[in-house]
Write an enzyme that holds these catalytic residues in place. Structure first.
Site, mmCIF file in Angstrom:
data_model
loop_
_atom_site.group_PDB
_atom_site.id
_atom_site.type_symbol
_atom_site.label_atom_id
_atom_site.label_comp_id
_atom_site.label_asym_id
_atom_site.label_seq_id
_atom_site.Cartn_x
_atom_site.Cartn_y
_atom_site.Cartn_z
ATOM 1 N N LYS A 1 -1.216 -0.033 -27.460
ATOM 2 C CA LYS A 1 -2.385 -0.912 -27.419
ATOM 3 C C LYS A 1 -2.764 -1.181 -25.962
ATOM 4 O O LYS A 1 -2.652 -2.304 -25.468
ATOM 5 C CB LYS A 1 -2.074 -2.216 -28.167
ATOM 6 C CG LYS A 1 -2.994 -2.430 -29.373
ATOM 7 C CD LYS A 1 -2.557 -3.630 -30.185
ATOM 8 C CE LYS A 1 -3.714 -4.300 -30.875
ATOM 9 N NZ LYS A 1 -4.297 -3.542 -31.989
ATOM 10 N N ARG B 1 6.242 -3.364 -30.245
ATOM 11 C CA ARG B 1 5.153 -2.458 -29.895
ATOM 12 C C ARG B 1 4.715 -2.681 -28.446
ATOM 13 O O ARG B 1 4.436 -1.728 -27.722
ATOM 14 C CB ARG B 1 3.985 -2.674 -30.859
ATOM 15 C CG ARG B 1 2.842 -1.718 -30.633
ATOM 16 C CD ARG B 1 1.883 -1.738 -31.788
ATOM 17 N NE ARG B 1 1.151 -2.987 -31.880
ATOM 18 C CZ ARG B 1 0.449 -3.365 -32.949
ATOM 19 N NH1 ARG B 1 0.383 -2.589 -34.004
ATOM 20 N NH2 ARG B 1 -0.194 -4.510 -32.960
ATOM 21 N N GLU C 1 -8.434 7.168 -37.012
ATOM 22 C CA GLU C 1 -8.507 5.718 -37.214
ATOM 23 C C GLU C 1 -9.949 5.268 -37.362
ATOM 24 O O GLU C 1 -10.876 5.974 -36.977
ATOM 25 C CB GLU C 1 -7.911 4.992 -36.007
ATOM 26 C CG GLU C 1 -6.447 5.233 -35.843
ATOM 27 C CD GLU C 1 -5.810 4.151 -35.000
ATOM 28 O OE1 GLU C 1 -5.875 2.974 -35.394
ATOM 29 O OE2 GLU C 1 -5.260 4.502 -33.945
HETATM 30 C C1 LIG Z 1 -4.355 -3.072 -33.317
HETATM 31 C C2 LIG Z 1 -4.815 -1.803 -33.856
HETATM 32 C C3 LIG Z 1 -4.581 -1.423 -35.194
HETATM 33 C C4 LIG Z 1 -3.976 -2.342 -36.215
HETATM 34 O O1 LIG Z 1 -2.699 -2.765 -35.919
HETATM 35 P P1 LIG Z 1 -2.078 -4.052 -36.620
HETATM 36 O O2 LIG Z 1 -0.757 -4.202 -35.996
HETATM 37 O O3 LIG Z 1 -2.024 -3.784 -38.062
HETATM 38 O O4 LIG Z 1 -3.005 -5.184 -36.297
HETATM 39 C C5 LIG Z 1 -4.969 -0.160 -35.592
HETATM 40 N N1 LIG Z 1 -5.584 0.682 -34.744
HETATM 41 C C6 LIG Z 1 -5.836 0.355 -33.461
HETATM 42 C C7 LIG Z 1 -6.474 1.355 -32.578
HETATM 43 C C8 LIG Z 1 -5.465 -0.901 -32.982
HETATM 44 O O5 LIG Z 1 -5.729 -1.225 -31.734
#
Ligand SMILES: *Cc1c(COP(=O)(O)O)cnc(C)c1O
Length: 398
Positions: free
Chosen positions: A226, A124, A262
């Protein structure tokens, strides 16, 4: 003795026997340094907890158009945890050219320490790097760095069942630059900090509020990676929602304002009565592809016989489902107790009465089941599951 009592006693004795026989049959893993016994691990929350861990990974590299090489040398990159030195002209401070990751290392039932699917986080970050014009860190280098950081900080990995060592990888433009363009220097860093269990004494549902007029991500933007810059703009909504007494903000899509995307920094799932689970699709690139999300999808299909649809869920659809939950590395699987919708213009006015699941506090059965499955796999407390999902576990050798 009455029958229910006898059944309870039998169950209790059976589980005792099961636990001891499990401990006896499991080969003990190679010994790690134990968690620091002077620490009250039960008091830890998801924060820095006043702890300064020992070591971090830092690698500053010059960007090469052809191939930027990150080091995998532990003696070069492992350093005492401390401040980084940056020029005020660097792109991370000026333009937010940065990415972060979040992952956890756990102590397991056999005494080992493991990371949960770290190559997923690596992949990722690699995809994010392309989007943010940062030179990508190869998956093997990322995983080796994460592994080394855990090994150098084992005394900070909480005892089994008392939390995890949270790892925060960062990748950002760190060179002296002024022009509005990608940096000529990149820094890859991983620091860590022990965190407590999100839920102490059992799962508890949270309340969400969506605020129309605020959005987190737009199609074609950076919501699917991210990127550090995605998060500060959400602080205002989160602060306002919390001030009104809700636990987290729920984000609706920026185009129609009707579809759920989300909740805070976690992915959203709705459970419908016919064993169908719906989670927002990743196709619009506005939703972060969570490692927990993809794990939960697989567990729902493989272990719970659910049909999982990656599609669209509107606020109205939420009245038809029987459970809802969010998931992410931080809080694993979090039951949603209620959802309220308001607007940016008149935030104190709820559009309609809140949608409430059950009593608004107790998790639904599917949410509880998925939470237990995930936890058992991470902790290695169920042999059958451990075998089946062994490829999700990266063991950190002492
Ligand atoms: C990090 C994150 C998640 C969750 O991701 P994981 O890999 O399961 O920790 C979901 N939504 C957002 C916006 C994030 O930044």
């Amino acid at each position: 003795m009455c029958l229910p009592l006898r059944i309870a006693l039998a169950l209790f004795l059976w589980s005792l026997g099961w636990a001891t026989s499990l401990a006896a049959t499991l080969p003990r893993a190679a010994e790690h340094v134990s968690a620091d016994p002077s620490i009250d691990w039960d008091s830890f929350s998801f924060s820095l907890n006043g702890v300064k861990t020992d070591s971090m990974w830092v690698d500053r590299v010059v960007v090469d158009e052809d191939e930027t090489v990150y080091s995998d040398a532990v003696d070069k990159c492992l350093a005492p945890l401390g401040p980084l030195s940056l020029s005020p002209t660097c792109t991370v401070l000026n333009y937010g050219q940065s990415l972060f990751e979040g992952m956890k290392a756990f102590r397991r039932a056999d005494g080992s320490i493991a990371l949960f699917r770290p190559e997923r986080n690596a992949l990722r970050m690699k995809q994010g790097a392309e989007r943010m014009c940062l030179p990508p860190v190869p998956v093997e280098v990322f995983v080796r760095a994460a592994d080394s950081v855990v090994r150098a900080n084992t005394k900070w990995v909480p005892p089994l069942g008392k939390g995890a060592l949270y790892l925060r990888p960062l990748l950002f433009g760190s060179g002296e630059d002024l022009g509005v363009k990608p940096s000529h220097e990149s820094t890859f860093c991983i620091y860590c900090s022990p965190v407590g269990n999100y839920f102490k004494g059992g799962l508890k549902a949270i309340s969400l509020q969506a605020v129309r007029g605020f959005s987190r991500a737009a199609p074609g933007g950076s919501g699917g990676v991210k990127a550090g810059g995605n998060y500060a703009p959400a602080f205002l909504v989160q602060r306002q929602v919390k001030k009104r007494g809700y636990d987290e903000a729920l984000f609706l899509d920026a185009v129609s304002g009707e579809a759920i995307e989300e909740a805070g920094a976690s992915n959203f799932f709705a459970v419908f009565p016919n064993n169908t689970i719906v989670t927002p699709a990743l196709s619009s690139e506005t939703i972060l592809p969570g490692v927990t999300r993809s794990s939960v999808i697989e567990l729902a299909q493989q272990e719970c016989g659910c049909k999982v649809v990656e599609g669209r869920i509107t606020v109205d659809d939420l009245r038809e489902c029987c459970e809802a939950f969010c998931c992410g590395t931080g809080a694993s699987v979090t039951p949603v107790g209620s959802v309220s919708v308001t607007s940016r213009e008149s935030p104190d006015l709820e559009e309609q009465p809140s949608i409430v699941y059950g009593d608004g506090t107790t998790p639904g059965p599917m949410t509880q089941r998925l939470y237990d499955l995930l936890l058992n796999i991470q902790m290695g407390t169920d042999q059958k599951l451990s075998k089946k999902y062994g490829h999700w576990i990266h063991i950190v050798e002492p």
